[in-house]
Design a protein around this motif. Structure first.
Motif, mmCIF file in Angstrom:
data_model
loop_
_atom_site.group_PDB
_atom_site.id
_atom_site.type_symbol
_atom_site.label_atom_id
_atom_site.label_comp_id
_atom_site.label_asym_id
_atom_site.label_seq_id
_atom_site.Cartn_x
_atom_site.Cartn_y
_atom_site.Cartn_z
ATOM 1 N N GLY A 14 0.793 -1.228 0.000
ATOM 2 C CA GLY A 14 0.000 0.000 0.000
ATOM 3 C C GLY A 14 0.824 1.277 0.000
ATOM 4 O O GLY A 14 0.295 2.369 -0.179
ATOM 5 N N ALA A 15 2.129 1.154 0.214
ATOM 6 C CA ALA A 15 2.976 2.344 0.304
ATOM 7 C C ALA A 15 3.114 3.025 -1.045
ATOM 8 O O ALA A 15 3.194 2.372 -2.079
ATOM 9 C CB ALA A 15 4.351 1.975 0.839
ATOM 10 N N PHE B 4 4.526 6.337 2.467
ATOM 11 C CA PHE B 4 3.534 5.823 3.415
ATOM 12 C C PHE B 4 2.328 5.292 2.654
ATOM 13 O O PHE B 4 2.145 5.555 1.462
ATOM 14 C CB PHE B 4 3.111 6.892 4.427
ATOM 15 N N ASP B 5 1.508 4.553 3.373
ATOM 16 C CA ASP B 5 0.256 4.028 2.832
ATOM 17 C C ASP B 5 -0.820 5.077 3.130
ATOM 18 O O ASP B 5 -1.143 5.316 4.296
ATOM 19 C CB ASP B 5 -0.080 2.702 3.509
ATOM 20 N N LYS C 218 -3.912 4.969 3.006
ATOM 21 C CA LYS C 218 -5.081 4.430 3.720
ATOM 22 C C LYS C 218 -4.816 4.378 5.214
ATOM 23 O O LYS C 218 -5.722 4.559 6.033
ATOM 24 C CB LYS C 218 -5.421 3.037 3.189
ATOM 25 N N ASN C 219 -3.572 4.104 5.585
ATOM 26 C CA ASN C 219 -3.217 4.049 7.010
ATOM 27 C C ASN C 219 -2.819 5.416 7.562
ATOM 28 O O ASN C 219 -2.733 5.589 8.771
ATOM 29 C CB ASN C 219 -2.058 3.068 7.242
ATOM 30 N N THR C 220 -2.533 6.346 6.695
ATOM 31 C CA THR C 220 -2.104 7.680 7.113
ATOM 32 C C THR C 220 -3.076 8.677 6.476
ATOM 33 O O THR C 220 -2.681 9.623 5.816
ATOM 34 C CB THR C 220 -0.647 7.937 6.660
ATOM 35 N N ASP C 221 -4.362 8.445 6.717
ATOM 36 C CA ASP C 221 -5.371 9.255 6.037
ATOM 37 C C ASP C 221 -5.428 10.701 6.526
ATOM 38 O O ASP C 221 -6.010 11.559 5.866
ATOM 39 C CB ASP C 221 -6.750 8.593 6.116
ATOM 40 N N GLU C 222 -4.795 11.004 7.657
ATOM 41 C CA GLU C 222 -4.760 12.396 8.118
ATOM 42 C C GLU C 222 -3.911 13.279 7.198
ATOM 43 O O GLU C 222 -3.941 14.504 7.301
ATOM 44 C CB GLU C 222 -4.261 12.502 9.567
ATOM 45 N N CYS D 188 -0.803 17.593 7.153
ATOM 46 C CA CYS D 188 -1.603 16.531 7.765
ATOM 47 C C CYS D 188 -2.474 17.174 8.842
ATOM 48 O O CYS D 188 -2.057 18.132 9.485
ATOM 49 C CB CYS D 188 -0.709 15.466 8.398
ATOM 50 N N THR E 181 -5.859 16.235 11.811
ATOM 51 C CA THR E 181 -6.859 15.326 12.389
ATOM 52 C C THR E 181 -8.021 16.171 12.887
ATOM 53 O O THR E 181 -7.911 17.384 13.064
ATOM 54 C CB THR E 181 -6.272 14.518 13.565
#
Length: 195
Positions: free
Chosen positions: A18-19, A53-54, A56-60, A191, A193
């Motif tokens: 995913g990266a 990075f992926d 999907k895992n780092t959506d912020e 980024c 949140t």
């Protein structure tokens, strides 16, 4: 330190499912004004710095449109570049005998500000070392903070060579930026949140 288009990424990225690789622009500095092909470098050499990075895992770090806002901050321009040039640029853009001419007044001002205080002892580099002290009729070796003549001499020589005189040649045209700031442009990413 791999170029963005280096084929090795095809072997590396699959090891992190995913990266994705972000930042394709040039980030490492070129000291020379021209590359080997005679083209203007604009001070940049290679695309060596990236975010990996992926998303999907780092959506912020992905905006509401699905984009990652990551970029190279080119410090040659903008406020930083203008400030460095205003304070340290001694080169005139005309050449004589293969060398750029210098603004003698500005050159002299920088020498007075950054070199002369070290030459005349108003400013010193200090280090922990040994020195001899005379106590009464005896000489005693003590360890303490002493004036570092070698470091002072190296600083003076390198200020002339790396910051001032390097500007006068095509091969080291951008070198003073490297000495004063960095040999790589910073990369940034937005980024956020909800928290």
């Amino acid at each position: 330190n791999l170029e963005y288009d280096n084929p090795f990424w095809q072997s590396v990225l699959p090891t992190m499912p995913g990266a994705e690789l972000y930042i394709s622009g040039k980030t490492s500095m070129s000291e020379g004004r021209y590359n080997k092909r005679g083209e203007e470098t604009k001070g940049l050499a290679s695309s060596f710095d990236h975010f990996i990075f992926d998303p999907k895992n780092t959506d912020e770090c992905v905006d509401k449109y699905g984009r990652v806002n990551a970029e190279v901050v080119n410090f040659y321009g903008g406020v930083t570049g203008r400030y460095v040039k205003k304070l340290y640029k001694v080169r005139n853009e005309k050449k004589y005998a293969g060398k750029y001419t210098k603004n003698k007044k500005k050159y002299s001002t920088l020498v007075k500000r950054f070199v002369t205080p070290y030459k005349n002892g108003d400013k010193v580099f200090e280090t922990i070392g040994k020195k001899k002290l005379k106590v009464g009729s005896k000489t005693v070796n003590v360890t303490g903070i002493i004036k570092d003549e070698t470091k002072t001499s190296m600083y003076i020589d390198s200020f002339f060579e790396r910051v001032l005189d390097s500007q006068l040649y095509d091969k080291s045209y951008y070198s003073y930026f490297k000495q004063l700031i960095s040999d790589h442009m910073p990369i940034v990413m937005e980024c956020a949140t909800d928290q």
